[in-house]
Design a protein around this motif. Structure first.
Motif, PDB file in Angstrom:
ATOM      1  N   PRO A   1     -66.773  -3.705   6.134  1.00  0.00           N
ATOM      2  CA  PRO A   1     -67.993  -4.461   6.453  1.00  0.00           C
ATOM      3  C   PRO A   1     -68.038  -5.833   5.800  1.00  0.00           C
ATOM      4  N   ALA A   2     -67.530  -5.961   4.583  1.00  0.00           N
ATOM      5  CA  ALA A   2     -67.523  -7.263   3.913  1.00  0.00           C
ATOM      6  C   ALA A   2     -66.679  -8.277   4.690  1.00  0.00           C
ATOM      7  N   LYS A   3     -65.520  -7.831   5.196  1.00  0.00           N
ATOM      8  CA  LYS A   3     -64.678  -8.716   6.003  1.00  0.00           C
ATOM      9  C   LYS A   3     -65.341  -9.050   7.335  1.00  0.00           C
ATOM     10  N   VAL A   4     -66.061  -8.065   7.885  1.00  0.00           N
ATOM     11  CA  VAL A   4     -66.753  -8.301   9.155  1.00  0.00           C
ATOM     12  C   VAL A   4     -67.815  -9.385   8.988  1.00  0.00           C
ATOM     13  N   VAL A   5     -68.541  -9.334   7.897  1.00  0.00           N
ATOM     14  CA  VAL A   5     -69.564 -10.351   7.650  1.00  0.00           C
ATOM     15  C   VAL A   5     -68.927 -11.738   7.564  1.00  0.00           C
ATOM     16  N   GLN A   6     -67.782 -11.832   6.906  1.00  0.00           N
ATOM     17  CA  GLN A   6     -67.084 -13.118   6.825  1.00  0.00           C
ATOM     18  C   GLN A   6     -66.633 -13.578   8.210  1.00  0.00           C
ATOM     19  N   LEU A   7     -66.200 -12.641   9.037  1.00  0.00           N
ATOM     20  CA  LEU A   7     -65.796 -12.986  10.404  1.00  0.00           C
ATOM     21  C   LEU A   7     -66.986 -13.511  11.200  1.00  0.00           C
TER      22      LEU A   7
ATOM     23  N   THR B   1     -75.301 -15.581  13.987  1.00  0.00           N
ATOM     24  CA  THR B   1     -76.439 -15.402  13.077  1.00  0.00           C
ATOM     25  C   THR B   1     -77.296 -14.199  13.430  1.00  0.00           C
ATOM     26  N   LYS B   2     -76.892 -13.445  14.467  1.00  0.00           N
ATOM     27  CA  LYS B   2     -77.649 -12.254  14.867  1.00  0.00           C
ATOM     28  C   LYS B   2     -76.661 -11.135  15.190  1.00  0.00           C
ATOM     29  N   VAL B   3     -76.907  -9.950  14.648  1.00  0.00           N
ATOM     30  CA  VAL B   3     -76.026  -8.822  14.902  1.00  0.00           C
ATOM     31  C   VAL B   3     -76.860  -7.583  15.181  1.00  0.00           C
ATOM     32  N   LYS B   4     -76.341  -6.717  16.012  1.00  0.00           N
ATOM     33  CA  LYS B   4     -77.032  -5.468  16.350  1.00  0.00           C
ATOM     34  C   LYS B   4     -76.142  -4.288  15.989  1.00  0.00           C
ATOM     35  N   LEU B   5     -76.714  -3.337  15.244  1.00  0.00           N
ATOM     36  CA  LEU B   5     -76.008  -2.130  14.822  1.00  0.00           C
ATOM     37  C   LEU B   5     -76.520  -0.925  15.606  1.00  0.00           C
TER      38      LEU B   5
ATOM     39  N   ILE C   1     -77.757 -13.332   8.192  1.00  0.00           N
ATOM     40  CA  ILE C   1     -77.563 -12.822   9.554  1.00  0.00           C
ATOM     41  C   ILE C   1     -78.691 -11.851   9.890  1.00  0.00           C
ATOM     42  N   SER C   2     -79.523 -12.193  10.877  1.00  0.00           N
ATOM     43  CA  SER C   2     -80.609 -11.320  11.308  1.00  0.00           C
ATOM     44  C   SER C   2     -80.029 -10.075  11.949  1.00  0.00           C
ATOM     45  N   THR C   3     -80.601  -8.930  11.612  1.00  0.00           N
ATOM     46  CA  THR C   3     -79.989  -7.653  11.982  1.00  0.00           C
ATOM     47  C   THR C   3     -80.948  -6.747  12.746  1.00  0.00           C
TER      48      THR C   3
END
Length: 471
Positions: free
Chosen positions: A44-50, A57-61, A77-79
């Motif tokens: 997840p840390a690498k994903v955030v950097q990607l 700036t927006k991601v959906k889980l 990043i708004s989630t």
């Protein structure tokens, strides 16, 4: 179910903030779905950097995994997070359950969470969780209000386009009658809380099932004459816009008002089954080696065209014909190819990135990146070929039509000409079909031939014969 006393105050605050945001809204927004049904993804840390490197700036889980949320905390990043379908029953039955869920999963991350998606495409959930949807949404909202985060965190639920009974023309859009008893109170809840409806929209599926009626250009935002809605005269230049406006019409038929629709998923697979056409009853039977595992509309060129043009459409193109002043908000599906998803190969190939963080294809995701690309992305060439499975009699009839009344250029498949060899019915019919298809500007239905033809995205290979394109 009774809401806490804070409910009315939170509704007021939520509506005020919603109106304020609407009054200052500008261009649309692009986010991305971060699915994790895979065993080879980066941390997840690498994903955030990607995500940050791509300007997302927006991601959906699809859950509330603490490892992922910890990595996103402080990223800016708004989630959007999700309460999974399997928890809907418990959420609907007890606010104590949603209280605990909100305390554990939302409150610690309230600085980044902007939406809770309650379930996902619940109407087609095999576990029949539809009756729990609205009660679960209400309990989640009540718990958010109880802990003081309701004004900043919306509650919604993504529905699939399969919820539609009618979608053409867009102005006649309607939901399936059996879903109205759930959709109507859900819309009332969304209106009361100042939220929006989430929609998973995939023009890919409609195109894949109707290549004889829908042109590729219309499906991937290419140049086309457009489709006129006979009821209101609006012109649609993309299937995406038509789908969204059909949903707006369906909403208005159930509960008139100014509802907003957020596209919670939309995308196009970069790879599909070699006989992908078999999924809609048109099994491919032409030189499989020519297609490199990408027979049919699922291909990297089509995915790049669709997603690239969708991003451009959202960030620079305003709203839909029915809602021209309503900026679009779209979450692309998806960030990575997910190797453990079930179903056809295409289901595992929607990602913009491979698990090693390399791009599957290059798509700009921000206005700045779009500005460096120049003109609109080009729609890839396509060809029409013959489906040998229909049998020689039907192929011959279609070939005779193409070369006769259809006025295809059949000179190259005559004895002694450049495309006579291989001297097979499938090869000759494919050449004739493609000539007719290209001469008619790849229009809807021009590669159908009563089911004897279908569209491919890789150049057909029959000996040394070269098939022309319109490019």
């Amino acid at each position: 179910m009774a809401f806490p006393r804070l409910y009315s105050l939170c509704i007021f605050a939520s509506l005020f903030l919603s109106l304020l945001r609407h009054s200052v809204s500008g261009s649309g927004s692009i986010g991305i779905n971060y699915g994790r049904i895979a065993d080879d993804l980066p941390s997840p840390a690498k994903v955030v950097q990607l995500l940050k490197s791509q300007g997302i700036t927006k991601v959906k889980l699809y859950d509330t995994d603490s490892t992922v949320l910890d990595a996103l905390s402080g990223s800016g990043i708004s989630t959007t997070v999700a309460l999974p379908n399997e928890q809907l029953s418990a959420a609907a039955a007890s606010q104590s359950f949603t209280d605990r869920w909100v305390q554990s999963n939302i409150v610690p991350y309230k600085s980044i969470i902007e939406t809770v998606a309650v379930g996902n495409e619940v109407f087609v959930d095999p576990a029949n969780t539809t009756p729990y949807l609205v009660p679960a949404m209400k309990n989640v909202y009540a718990s958010l209000a109880k802990y003081g985060v309701a004004p900043s965190v919306k509650v919604s639920s993504p529905i699939g386009f399969s919820a539609m009974q009618t979608s053409y023309p867009p102005s006649s859009g309607s939901f399936k009658p059996e879903l109205i008893p759930v959709i109507k109170p859900m819309l009332s809840f969304l209106e009361q809380t100042g939220s929006f409806l989430m929609l998973n929209a995939y023009p890919f599926y409609a195109y894949e099932a109707n290549t004889d009626k829908i042109s590729l250009d219309y499906a991937v935002f290419g140049d086309n004459q457009g489709v006129v809605d006979p009821n209101n005269g609006l012109v649609y230049k993309s299937l995406f816009d038509a789908q969204v406006d059909a949903v707006y019409a369906a909403i208005n038929a159930v509960k008139p008002g100014h509802f907003r629709v957020v596209i919670s998923e939309s995308g196009w697979p970069s790879k599909g089954n070699r006989n992908a056409a078999a999924y809609n009853g048109k099994k491919a039977a032409v030189n499989a080696a020519a297609y490199d595992g990408e027979t049919g509309p699922a291909s990297a060129v089509n995915a790049a065209a669709y997603n690239g043009n969708l991003v451009r459409r959202v960030l620079t193109g305003g709203g839909t014909p029915l809602r021209p002043d309503e900026p679009l908000s779209v979450y692309l599906f998806s960030l990575f190819n997910e190797n453990q998803k079930s179903g056809p190969i295409s289901e595992r190939n929607y990602g913009l990135f491979y698990p090693n963080e390399q791009k599957v294809y290059d798509v700009p995701l921000t206005l700045a990146a779009l500005g460096n690309r120049g003109s609109k992305a080009q729609v890839p060439p396509t060809w029409c070929v013959a489906n040998g499975d229909v049998g020689p009699e039907r192929l011959q009839v279609a070939l005779d039509y193409a070369c006769g009344q259809g006025a295809a250029d059949c000179g190259p498949i005559q004895p002694g000409s450049t495309c006579y060899n291989p001297n097979t019915l499938v090869a000759h019919a494919s050449y004739a079909f493609n000539s007719y298809y290209q001469k008619n500007a790849r229009g809807p239905g021009t590669c159908y031939f009563g089911g004897a033809g279908y569209v491919v995205t890789q150049p057909p290979r029959f000996g040394s014969c070269e098939f022309p394109t319109g490019y």
